[in-house]
Each structure stands twice: as structure tokens, then as C-alpha cells.
Design a protein around this motif. Structure first.
Motif, PDB file in Angstrom:
ATOM      1  N   HIS A  35     -17.379 -26.115  12.132  1.00  0.00           N
ATOM      2  CA  HIS A  35     -18.187 -26.132  10.590  1.00  0.00           C
ATOM      3  C   HIS A  35     -19.190 -26.747   9.861  1.00  0.00           C
ATOM      4  O   HIS A  35     -19.826 -27.584  10.642  1.00  0.00           O
ATOM      5  CB  HIS A  35     -16.264 -27.528  10.206  1.00  0.00           C
ATOM      6  N   PRO A  36     -19.313 -26.228   8.875  1.00  0.00           N
ATOM      7  CA  PRO A  36     -20.830 -26.167   8.235  1.00  0.00           C
ATOM      8  C   PRO A  36     -21.002 -27.691   8.559  1.00  0.00           C
ATOM      9  O   PRO A  36     -19.885 -28.988   8.164  1.00  0.00           O
ATOM     10  CB  PRO A  36     -20.755 -26.148   6.303  1.00  0.00           C
ATOM     11  N   ALA A  37     -22.465 -28.229   8.803  1.00  0.00           N
ATOM     12  CA  ALA A  37     -22.718 -29.831   9.242  1.00  0.00           C
ATOM     13  C   ALA A  37     -23.774 -29.984   7.719  1.00  0.00           C
ATOM     14  O   ALA A  37     -24.356 -30.871   7.561  1.00  0.00           O
ATOM     15  CB  ALA A  37     -23.663 -29.870  10.249  1.00  0.00           C
ATOM     16  N   GLY A  38     -24.189 -29.212   7.109  1.00  0.00           N
ATOM     17  CA  GLY A  38     -25.498 -28.875   5.921  1.00  0.00           C
ATOM     18  C   GLY A  38     -26.424 -29.752   6.297  1.00  0.00           C
ATOM     19  O   GLY A  38     -27.481 -30.273   5.318  1.00  0.00           O
ATOM     20  N   HIS A  39     -27.189 -29.344   7.479  1.00  0.00           N
ATOM     21  CA  HIS A  39     -28.146 -30.088   8.550  1.00  0.00           C
ATOM     22  C   HIS A  39     -29.685 -28.921   8.150  1.00  0.00           C
ATOM     23  O   HIS A  39     -30.180 -29.339   7.575  1.00  0.00           O
ATOM     24  CB  HIS A  39     -27.980 -31.015  10.088  1.00  0.00           C
ATOM     25  N   VAL A  40     -28.939 -27.784   9.113  1.00  0.00           N
ATOM     26  CA  VAL A  40     -30.145 -27.181   8.702  1.00  0.00           C
ATOM     27  C   VAL A  40     -29.230 -25.689   8.924  1.00  0.00           C
ATOM     28  O   VAL A  40     -27.886 -25.942   8.915  1.00  0.00           O
ATOM     29  CB  VAL A  40     -31.252 -26.541  10.185  1.00  0.00           C
ATOM     30  N   LEU A  41     -30.171 -24.223   8.164  1.00  0.00           N
ATOM     31  CA  LEU A  41     -29.363 -23.142   8.375  1.00  0.00           C
ATOM     32  C   LEU A  41     -28.593 -22.762   9.958  1.00  0.00           C
ATOM     33  O   LEU A  41     -28.843 -23.093  10.875  1.00  0.00           O
ATOM     34  CB  LEU A  41     -30.507 -21.864   8.067  1.00  0.00           C
ATOM     35  N   GLY A  42     -27.584 -22.634  10.112  1.00  0.00           N
ATOM     36  CA  GLY A  42     -26.496 -22.583  11.241  1.00  0.00           C
ATOM     37  C   GLY A  42     -25.967 -23.636  12.242  1.00  0.00           C
ATOM     38  O   GLY A  42     -25.633 -23.673  12.324  1.00  0.00           O
ATOM     39  N   SER A  43     -26.018 -24.522  11.002  1.00  0.00           N
ATOM     40  CA  SER A  43     -25.589 -26.477  11.985  1.00  0.00           C
ATOM     41  C   SER A  43     -24.449 -26.455  12.204  1.00  0.00           C
ATOM     42  O   SER A  43     -23.493 -26.556  10.666  1.00  0.00           O
ATOM     43  CB  SER A  43     -26.825 -27.221  12.172  1.00  0.00           C
ATOM     44  N   ALA A  44     -23.753 -26.867  12.267  1.00  0.00           N
ATOM     45  CA  ALA A  44     -22.291 -27.005  12.220  1.00  0.00           C
ATOM     46  C   ALA A  44     -21.686 -27.816  13.437  1.00  0.00           C
ATOM     47  O   ALA A  44     -22.586 -28.634  14.108  1.00  0.00           O
ATOM     48  CB  ALA A  44     -21.064 -25.774  13.620  1.00  0.00           C
ATOM     49  N   GLN A  45     -21.078 -29.191  12.788  1.00  0.00           N
ATOM     50  CA  GLN A  45     -19.973 -29.332  13.788  1.00  0.00           C
ATOM     51  C   GLN A  45     -18.640 -28.764  14.236  1.00  0.00           C
ATOM     52  O   GLN A  45     -18.494 -27.689  14.196  1.00  0.00           O
ATOM     53  CB  GLN A  45     -18.989 -30.957  12.547  1.00  0.00           C
ATOM     54  N   ILE A  46     -18.747 -29.337  16.075  1.00  0.00           N
ATOM     55  CA  ILE A  46     -17.806 -28.713  16.574  1.00  0.00           C
ATOM     56  C   ILE A  46     -16.497 -29.314  16.115  1.00  0.00           C
ATOM     57  O   ILE A  46     -17.218 -31.344  17.301  1.00  0.00           O
ATOM     58  CB  ILE A  46     -18.229 -28.319  17.816  1.00  0.00           C
ATOM     59  N   ARG A  47     -15.361 -29.029  15.919  1.00  0.00           N
ATOM     60  CA  ARG A  47     -13.736 -29.403  16.598  1.00  0.00           C
ATOM     61  C   ARG A  47     -13.322 -28.854  17.810  1.00  0.00           C
ATOM     62  O   ARG A  47     -13.456 -27.725  18.094  1.00  0.00           O
ATOM     63  CB  ARG A  47     -13.206 -28.898  14.538  1.00  0.00           C
ATOM     64  N   ILE A  48     -12.819 -29.890  18.194  1.00  0.00           N
ATOM     65  CA  ILE A  48     -12.297 -29.863  19.006  1.00  0.00           C
ATOM     66  C   ILE A  48     -10.355 -30.073  19.472  1.00  0.00           C
ATOM     67  O   ILE A  48     -10.814 -31.559  19.555  1.00  0.00           O
ATOM     68  CB  ILE A  48     -12.964 -30.182  20.620  1.00  0.00           C
ATOM     69  N   GLU A  49      -9.611 -29.419  19.363  1.00  0.00           N
ATOM     70  CA  GLU A  49      -8.740 -30.004  19.225  1.00  0.00           C
ATOM     71  C   GLU A  49      -7.497 -29.464  21.044  1.00  0.00           C
ATOM     72  O   GLU A  49      -8.000 -28.470  21.204  1.00  0.00           O
ATOM     73  CB  GLU A  49      -7.698 -28.949  18.277  1.00  0.00           C
ATOM     74  N   TYR A  50      -7.010 -30.699  21.021  1.00  0.00           N
ATOM     75  CA  TYR A  50      -6.149 -30.289  22.970  1.00  0.00           C
ATOM     76  C   TYR A  50      -5.176 -31.017  22.644  1.00  0.00           C
ATOM     77  O   TYR A  50      -5.336 -32.430  22.335  1.00  0.00           O
ATOM     78  CB  TYR A  50      -6.975 -29.917  23.926  1.00  0.00           C
ATOM     79  N   LYS A  51      -4.263 -30.440  22.900  1.00  0.00           N
ATOM     80  CA  LYS A  51      -3.106 -31.207  23.073  1.00  0.00           C
ATOM     81  C   LYS A  51      -2.012 -32.293  21.791  1.00  0.00           C
ATOM     82  O   LYS A  51      -1.756 -33.627  21.863  1.00  0.00           O
ATOM     83  CB  LYS A  51      -2.269 -31.525  24.090  1.00  0.00           C
ATOM     84  N   GLY A  52      -2.847 -31.273  20.693  1.00  0.00           N
ATOM     85  CA  GLY A  52      -3.089 -32.375  18.744  1.00  0.00           C
ATOM     86  C   GLY A  52      -3.830 -33.363  18.590  1.00  0.00           C
ATOM     87  O   GLY A  52      -3.827 -34.274  18.233  1.00  0.00           O
ATOM     88  N   GLU A  53      -4.222 -34.078  19.839  1.00  0.00           N
ATOM     89  CA  GLU A  53      -5.601 -34.651  19.672  1.00  0.00           C
ATOM     90  C   GLU A  53      -7.026 -33.656  19.407  1.00  0.00           C
ATOM     91  O   GLU A  53      -7.377 -32.943  20.059  1.00  0.00           O
ATOM     92  CB  GLU A  53      -5.763 -35.410  21.572  1.00  0.00           C
ATOM     93  N   ILE A  54      -7.101 -34.755  17.942  1.00  0.00           N
ATOM     94  CA  ILE A  54      -8.550 -33.672  17.542  1.00  0.00           C
ATOM     95  C   ILE A  54      -9.687 -34.955  17.829  1.00  0.00           C
ATOM     96  O   ILE A  54     -10.249 -36.060  17.227  1.00  0.00           O
ATOM     97  CB  ILE A  54      -8.447 -33.864  15.915  1.00  0.00           C
ATOM     98  N   TRP A  55     -11.142 -34.249  18.595  1.00  0.00           N
ATOM     99  CA  TRP A  55     -12.325 -34.927  18.460  1.00  0.00           C
ATOM    100  C   TRP A  55     -13.146 -33.395  17.188  1.00  0.00           C
ATOM    101  O   TRP A  55     -12.776 -32.592  17.510  1.00  0.00           O
ATOM    102  CB  TRP A  55     -13.266 -35.204  19.507  1.00  0.00           C
ATOM    103  N   VAL A  56     -14.905 -34.429  16.949  1.00  0.00           N
ATOM    104  CA  VAL A  56     -15.360 -33.809  16.142  1.00  0.00           C
ATOM    105  C   VAL A  56     -16.780 -34.324  16.593  1.00  0.00           C
ATOM    106  O   VAL A  56     -17.455 -35.508  16.697  1.00  0.00           O
ATOM    107  CB  VAL A  56     -15.367 -34.453  14.622  1.00  0.00           C
ATOM    108  N   ILE A  57     -17.649 -33.812  17.207  1.00  0.00           N
ATOM    109  CA  ILE A  57     -18.664 -33.506  17.770  1.00  0.00           C
ATOM    110  C   ILE A  57     -19.801 -33.007  16.226  1.00  0.00           C
ATOM    111  O   ILE A  57     -20.055 -32.167  16.133  1.00  0.00           O
ATOM    112  CB  ILE A  57     -19.492 -33.083  18.752  1.00  0.00           C
ATOM    113  N   THR A  58     -20.257 -33.755  15.926  1.00  0.00           N
ATOM    114  CA  THR A  58     -21.279 -33.638  14.572  1.00  0.00           C
ATOM    115  C   THR A  58     -22.476 -33.638  14.851  1.00  0.00           C
ATOM    116  O   THR A  58     -23.061 -32.562  14.161  1.00  0.00           O
ATOM    117  CB  THR A  58     -21.015 -35.035  13.575  1.00  0.00           C
TER     118      THR A  58
END
Lengths: 331, 534
Positions: free
Chosen positions: A84-107
Motif C-alpha cells: 500500500h502506498p507509503a508516500g515516502h519515495v516512488l514505489g515505496s509501500a507499507q506491507i500489510r500482512i494478514e493471517y487468520k484474522g490477525e493484521i500487521w502493517v510494516i510501514t
């Protein structure tokens, strides 16, 4: 825990993948192309389509690299990954990780303020939010980069009126493209350090084109008058720079917020322009995530954890990673 | 204030002195006369007193910014400057330009008015300013609140710009700007009027300052052409008696008349139109007392009879700048000195005015031998003054030199580091040093200066990697790095752990060739105390 920090980097055991690992691993998901997040030596890279040209330019064309678009999901052993867009630099992303209903976001690294070019940060709801804290003190308050660019252009024009060249020190990935995009209608008399030009060339394969002429050994630096020169901070004070005759130097960095750091650097101008969040943006991002658990990495992590606990009553804790505690040189 | 804020920013952005002069010149050409006086006051450090304790101000800033006090303090550690920290955390107008302009005098008036307000009223007034200012104007306001506004120009540069602006001689401008003048009651035109009579009678002359001797004495010519005097460790001062009024100025241009009542007696015996330059120093039984005694006098507001008895002050006089109302500064030193000797021959003056003795040596080698052992004679070295030298304005080479004895030195281990302020904020530049007492390292001195920027960077990285513990801005570090610490004097002290206080400690060298075990010991320091202390 779905995500842990191992000696190699952030690790998702269920999927057996690493995110922005600092040691060579079989499979790496990369938030963005800055060198402390995108290291060489992994056997497989997964990143946003606009990060791939950076990885190939910097790590070599032979790397194995798969790409995704923003919001596109990819399943690895039952774990859902999306960028997901991170607004940092071109192509930068936050990574969303979901497993069995538990959601993490590494920005990764991110910013909320618009620079007029980089796709805007999109908040992602999660239970566990990992954020950096480079500028996580209330003394850091940034203007929108789009406002800074106007000041930068004014200053360039002032220098032109004094017959001086203008050297702007900024990262070759991120700030350089945002500045050049802002200048897209004034393409004349702009010159680029090789590190900037290399990245611009790399991005052209994805259809991005930027103004500015590459400075090569054939470029006649002595004949430049009133030019704008974009160079990475590492060029400051080098013989390469001293050939531009009479010039003024500006540094674009969040660190320029502090007068002492501005003066210590010995540049004429410090533009408070960062691709990271200031204090209030961090708070906003944390709240938008609606996460109960916040992990704070590189920067003022101890202070920011205490603030999050007291102010928002969150389960905040320090997470040690080996990503740079700064807007560092990344050449 | 906006024009001044712009000037401040521009001055901050350049290190070139010519550009700085040019910027000030442009400002003087365009500013209102009234603003000019206040600008000159700020530029030369003549600023109003801090209106209240900074403790309150920190609390208010934190409250206004909506952050807890501890987070404010953490921010302060990083920014390294209180006024700047406040300006940054309270700024709510970052994306906006500055509001309507106000004259500099209004800011001064407010700061002075705050001094007389109740706390609640102060708070209200300050919040109002915080809410309408931003950026550099907000920074300048807070620096004035904390009494710490300094601009990156020397007084000399301000004078240069004024001299160009007014098309007057720099010496004349320097003279007119001496002492403390009040920008509210001083008119620009009056202060810089070309007429001599316009100079206020309390105004001191600019001091002539000597450079350290940096050449061989062979180049100085015959020793007989020079007056040599002991260099004393007191405070440089100027005694003025004009219009039946006595003024005592320090070299830092503080008026000290009230603090030094010993000199009141001069009103009866000095002729009108007398200005004497000399060293003010506590003196007992024909001997100067150590500087630590002087310090007890400078800091005190009320001088009790006990102090007058324990640390009686004299001036050791070395020059006569004005006699019978006539400016003597362009006369040769030999003439000024002869006149001074004649003046001081009056026994009534001799309790408080002593003549700085001329030291006579047959050769420069003999003078050097004395200089090297000067500490044994309660002196820091020698002053060399050419007999035919005129009394110059400010620091000039050639006519006068100071020739100081080498500093004492000791090898010590760095055990704490603290980040610096201002340009050195966020960089570990303030160090605490220790010597061995048995197998324990005991701190005895702090030092801030003496390393090159490159060494500071190198040490900063080392400190960050070898921190044992953090206490706010201070870190304890592994006892590894050894430094040679130089100092001018050593005295007994009840306030320091080791029982000694050093005068002007600074780093002479980073001894990367030594290990912590090689550092000196408490016994070594105490031996120095016996040899040189008091």
C-alpha cells in the motif's frame, strides 16, 4: 507472533519470508529502494512495480525480482501480503500482512505530507503497526514539501540574479524525483549528478520522465551560469562539486529543522524537507491504523513509545532493527 | 520585526564576513531609525534581562504544545537550545507566513513589561505572542524571553557596517558604542552624531587588546624598546572620573562601580577628566590573591564588610587614557606612563591604585626565563608593550603582545560525555575527565574545547558506540580515551570531589597513544596543588 525480528530482519515464520532483511535470505519483501531497506544478496525479491527499476539499477540486473501493484494481494503459505502506498519515495509501500484474522502493517519509511509526485500515503487498518521514529519529537514540524519547492525555486531565482549556480543536496531516490517533477515546466538549466540521472534513467522503463541533464565528464561545468544542480548529500565538499565555480549550496533534510545542525553542516541554506513523518504525522498515522499494538523502530524510539503509552494508552514497545536511524546517505 | 528576522536569517546563512557586513549595511539603509537602535542593541548583545525563571517557561511551553514536560525536556536535549526548543514546539503556524509586522521596540517593551507582571499575566501575554508568531520571529521572541539571543556577528562587524553606513571612522563608532546604553532613551542621530561633545561622560574608551606572542622575540628588536610587565589574573577594567562622577567598567563593558566600593575614595582624590586602564585584582600584604577570590566578589550583589576585608580590591594601573580631560591615546606609551607615574605619586591614591611595575631584563632570554616560571610570582606571564606604541582600539598586532607561561597539564580519562549546545547540539562535545584514585577514576574537570571538528566527529561516533549508561543528555562511557588536559591554575576547592579546582581547563591533545592505565593520579594533582596552588 506473526512477525518477529530475527538476526536477519523482520520475519514471517508462517510464510517463511523476510521483510527488508539486512542479511542475505532466500525470500525478501522490500518496502522501498533505499539501501538500508533493499540490501543485496537475497535469492528472491518481491516489491512494488516502481521499486523494481531501483533494485535492478542498484543491485544488478541479474536479481530475481517479482512485482505487485498497490492493493494487489499475494498469498504465501496461507498468509496474505499486500503493498500500500507509503508516500515516502516512488514505489515505496507499507506491507500489510494478514493471517487468520490477525493484521500487521510494516510501514517501512513513510510520510503523510504531499510532495506532489509520490503516491499519497494510504492508511491501512491493522492490529499491529510497525513505525519508524526518525523525527518522533515535537520539535519536528514539517511544511508540505510542495510549499518548500516554491521556496526552493525562489532561492534559485535569487541566486541566478546574483550570477551564482545553485547546488541542491537531496537523496537521489525520492526527493530528486519530487523536485524535478515540480520543475517539469521549467526544464532549462537543470543538471543532475550521475546518481540522480541513473535512477531517472531506470524509472524511464516504467514510463517516468524527468527534466534535467546528466553531468558527465563531457559537461562543461565552468560555463554553467545560474544553473540548478541536483546532487546527493555525499557530493558535498567533493572535488566534483568545487568545479561549478561560484555557487550556493542547500541541503534538503528534516534535520535542517535545527539551527545547530544547519550551521554545523556549513551550507548556505537548509530546507526542512523530509520524506519521513514529523511528530504530528506519526501520531496521525498511528491513530489512523487503529492498531492496539505499536512497535517503534529506528529513531527516538524510547521517547516515542513512552508518548504513545501515556497519550493514547497503546501497547507500544521498542523494536530493534538495523535500519538506519536517520535520513542517511544512501549512495 | 520581520525585516530584522530576515536579516537574522541571512546572517545565519553565511559565514563570509564581507557578506555579513553587506547585509547589515542594507538593513541600516532601509530600517526606521527607531528600529535601528534596537537592532544594534540585539546585534551587539545589549539585551533586556530575562523576565522570569526558565522553569516556568518550560512548563508553559509544554502545556501550550500539549506535551508532557518530560517530552519537552527530551526535545531540549536534542535541540540543545532552550529558546529554539520552545519556538519549535509552540509553533502552530508553520504553513503560514508571518502575521502583521511590529516594531522591534514593541518586543523589547513587552519583555521589559513582563518583568513586572504576575505569573498568570505573564503566561497570558506569552501565549498571545506564541499564537501569532511563527518561524524566525517566534524564535527571536523566545530567545529574548530566555535572555539568550545572540546573533552570529561580532561587535567589530556591526561597527564596520555602521561605519560604512554613517561614513565615519570605525574607532569613533567603537567609542560611541562602548558601555551599556538604553535603546529606549538613545536616539540614533544623537548616538552617532559626529560631534565629540555628544559622547556621554560615562562612556569608556575601547580597550586595546594584545595578541598572544606568535613570533620569535628576535623579531621584536631591542628589549630596551619595550616595557615589560607581569601579566596578572584579575579582571581588566577602566576607571573613569569625569564631571565628579566615578565609573568602573569591566572589559566586558559591565558597569561595576557599585560592586567595587573600595574605589569610592577616588572621588576625593582623582582630578576630573581622568581615565585609567588596569587590572582589578584582590590584593593583600603586597601580593595578589588567586582568581578564585576574585570570583567570590564578581558574583555578589551586596558586598559586606567581611568581603571587603577578606578580598580587598586594588587596580594595578598600566595606562592612562585621559588626563585633565585630554584624550591621551595617540601619545606614545612612554609619555602616558610617565604621566601615570606622576598621577599615582599622590599617597592618598595608593591604597587602591598601584602602579604596574616595569620588569627590567637585560636580554629577551632572561625575560623568557621569568615568563616560564611566572606562576611562582603570582603571574600568568609577561605583557610586552612597545615604548612608542599608541593606545589602539580593539585587538591589534604589533604594539602590544601577551607572552603567557605554558599551561600546566595532566593526562586524564574521559568518563562522561554530554551533547553540546547551538552549533554543537546533538553532538557529544562536553566531556568530563577523571584521574585515578587507587583503582577508581574520580572526575575532576570538564572541558569543552581543544579538539578539531574532525576529532569531535570521530569521538562522537566512538562515544555513541561505547556508551555504558544514559542519564538524560549525559552518557557514561567506557574508560578508554586519554586526553592531555591543560589549565592555567589550580586551587583548593570544597565543591569538587578531589578538592581541587582548575582554572581554564581545556583539551591540549587527544592521547590516542596512551591507555587509561597511563593516566595521572589524584596524588599527581595534589602535588601540583602544593607547587602552584593557593
Amino acid at each position: 507472533m506473526l512477525i518477529t525480528v530475527s538476526e536477519n530482519g523482520w520475519y514471517c515464520a508462517q510464510a517463511d519470508v523476510y521483510i527488508d532483511p539486512w542479511k542475505p535470505v532466500p525470500r525478501a519483501l522490500i518496502t522501498h529502494g533505499h539501501s538500508d531497506h533493499a540490501r543485496p544478496g537475497h535469492q528472491y525479491y518481491l516489491c512494488h512495480v516502481d521499486t523494481k527499476p531501483v533494485l535492478k539499477a542498484r543491485l544488478g540486473p541479474e536479481i530475481v525480482c517479482e512485482t505487485v501493484q498497490y492493493n494487489e494481494s499475494k498469498y504465501i503459505n496461507g498468509v496474505q501480503f499486500s503493498f500500500h502506498p507509503a508516500g515516502h519515495v516512488l514505489g515505496s509501500a507499507q506491507i500489510r500482512i494478514e493471517y487468520k484474522g490477525e493484521i500487521w502493517v510494516i510501514t517501512g519509511d513513510y510520510k503523510l505530507l504531499p510532495d506532489g509526485f509520490t503516491p499519497l500515503f494510504e492508511p491501512v487498518k491493522c492490529h499491529h503497526f510497525i513505525t519508524e521514529s526518525t523525527f518522533a519529537l515535537p520539535i519536528y514540524k514539517f511544511k508540505a514539501p510542495t510549499l518548500i519547492f516554491d521556496e526552493l525555486v525562489q532561492w534559485w531565482q535569487h541566486n541566478q540574479s546574483q550570477n551564482l549556480n545553485t547546488v541542491v543536496l537531496c537523496y537521489s531516490l525520492g526527493k530528486a524525483q519530487a523536485i524535478l517533477h515540480h520543475l517539469r515546466d521549467h526544464p532549462n538549466n537543470i543538471y543532475l549528478h550521475g546518481a540522480v540521472a541513473n535512477l531517472n534513467d531506470a524509472f524511464s522503463e516504467n514510463g517516468y520522465h524527468f527534466v534535467g541533464e546528466r553531468i558527465s565528464s563531457d559537461t562543461n561545468k565552468e560555463s554553467m551560469k545560474g544553473a540548478l544542480i541536483l546532487a546527493p548529500p555525499s557530493a558535498f565538499g567533493t572535488p566534483w562539486m568545487r568545479k561549478f565555480g561560484d555557487y550556493e549550496v542547500a541541503m534538503c533534510s528534516g534535520w535542517m529543522q535545527l539551527r545547530g545542525q544547519r550551521r554545523r553542516l556549513g551550507v548556505e541554506k537548509g530546507f526542512v524537507y523530509s520524506d519521513h513523518c514529523d511528530f504530528s504525522s506519526l501520531n496521525e498515522a498511528v491513530q489512523l491504523s487503529q492498531a492496539e499494538n505499536v512497535y517503534v523502530t529506528h529513531g527516538y524510539e524510547t521517547q516515542y513509545v513512552q508518548w504513545l503509552r501515556e497519550q493514547y494508552h497503546l501497547n507500544a514497545q521498542v523494536m530493534k532493527t538495523q535500519h538506519d536511524n536517520a535520513e542517511q546517505e544512501d549512495e | 520585526m520581520n525585516a530584522f528576522a530576515q536579516l537574522f536569517e541571512a546572517l545565519d546563512e553565511t559565514t563570509k564576513t564581507n557578506t555579513k557586513v553587506q547585509l547589515m549595511l542594507e538593513y541600516f539603509r532601509s530600517a526606521h531609525d527607531e528600529d535601528k537602535m534596537f537592532a544594534i542593541a540585539i546585534l551587539t548583545g545589549n539585551k533586556p534581562k530575562r523576565p522570569f525563571s526558565t522553569t516556568l517557561l518550560r512548563e508553559w511551553a509544554a502545556e501550550y504544545a500539549g506535551i508532557p514536560l518530560w517530552l519537552f525536556e527530551e526535545s531540549y536535549f536534542v535541540a540543545g537550545d532552550l529558546g529554539e526548543t520552545i519556538a519549535l514546539v509552540v509553533d502552530r503556524n508553520v504553513d503560514m507566513g508571518n502575521e502583521e509586522d511590529q516594531p522591534l521596540s514593541a518586543v523589547f517593551s513587552l519583555i521589559i513589561a513582563l518583568q513586572k507582571m504576575e505569573a498568570a499575566e505573564q503566561q497570558q501575554a506569552i501565549y498571545k505572542e506564541w499564537s501569532r508568531l511563527t518561524g524566525t520571529s517566534l524564535f527571536l521572541f523566545n530567545k529574548m524571553l530566555t535572555g539568550s539571543l545572540r546573533v552570529g556577528v561580532s561587535k567589530k562587524l556591526v561597527i564596520k557596517a555602521l561605519a560604512q553606513y554613517l561614513e565615519q571612522d570605525e574607532g569613533a563608532i567603537t567609542h560611541r558604542m562602548m558601555g551599556k546604553w538604553n535603546p529606549f532613551s538613545t536616539q540614533f542621530n544623537e548616538m552617532f552624531s559626529a560631534s565629540e561633545a555628544a559622547i556621554a561622560h560615562h562612556t569608556p574608551y575601547p580597550f586595546y587588546l594584545a595578541y598572544p606572542l606568535d613570533q620569535s622575540f628576535d623579531d621584536l628588536g631591542h628589549i630596551q624598546d619595550w616595557v615589560l610587565e607581569k601579566k596578572l589574573d584579575g579582571i581588566r577594567g577602566q576607571i573613569i572620573f569625569r564631571n565628579n562622577e566615578l565609573f568602573i567598567w569591566s572589559r566586558g563593558e559591565d558597569l561595576l562601580t557599585d560592586k567595587f566600593p573600595e574605589f569610592n575614595i577616588l572621588q576625593q582624590y582623582l582630578p576630573n577628566g581622568t581615565v585609567i586602564d588596569g587590572e582589578i585584582i584582590p590584593w593583600k600584604d603586597g601580593q595578589p590573591l588567586p582568581f578564585s577570590v576574585m570570583q567570590t566578589r564578581i558574583g555578589r550583589k551586596n558586598v559586606t564588610p567581611k568581603f571587603l576585608k577578606e578580598a580587598p580590591l586594588v587596580m594595578v594601573c598600566y595606562d592612562l587614557l585621559e588626563f585633565e580631560g585630554k584624550d591621551m591615546r595617540t601619545e606614545p606609551l612612554s609619555v602616558r606612563r610617565a604621566q601615570l607615574i606622576e598621577l599615582l605619586a599622590n599617597p592618598a591614591l595608593q591604597d587602591v591604585l598601584l602602579l604596574s611595575e616595569e620588569m627590567v631584563f637585560p636580554t629577551w632570554e632572561d625575560a623568557k626565563a621569568f615568563k616560564n616560571t611566572a606562576r611562582h610570582y603570582n603571574s600568568e606571564g609577561l605583557m610586552l608593550k612597545k615604548r612608542n606604541s599608541i593606545y589602539e582600539t580593539g585587538r591589534k598586532r604589533g604594539g602590544w603582545w601577551k607572552w603567557k607561561t605554558d599551561p600546566l597539564s595532566i593526562d586524564a580519562v574521559m568518563i562522561y560525555a554530554q551533547s553540546g549546545h547551538g552549533r554543537r547540539a546533538n553532538l557529544f562535545t562536553d566531556y568530563t575527565f577523571a584521574v585515578w584514585d587507587g583503582d577508581v577514576l574520580v572526575p575532576f574537570a570538564k572541558a569543552y574545547s581543544g579538539l578539531t571538528d574532525k576529532e569531535i566527529d570521530q569521538l562522537d561516533r566512538w562515544i555513541k558506540q561505547h556508551t555504558i549508561e544514559k542519564f538524560g543528555p549525559v552518557r557514561s562511557v567506557q574508560a578508554v580515551q586519554v586526553f592531555e588536559i591543560g589549565f592555567e591554575g589550580i586551587n583548593k576547592s570544597t565543591r569538587h570531589k578531589l578538592g581541587v579546582a582548575l582554572r581554564f581547563p581545556r583539551i591540549l591533545r587527544w592521547r590516542q597513544d596512551k591507555t587509561a592505565q597511563d593516566a595521572n593520579t589524584k596524588a599527581d594533582l595534589l602535588e601540583m596543588l602544593v607547587l602552584y596552588g593557593s
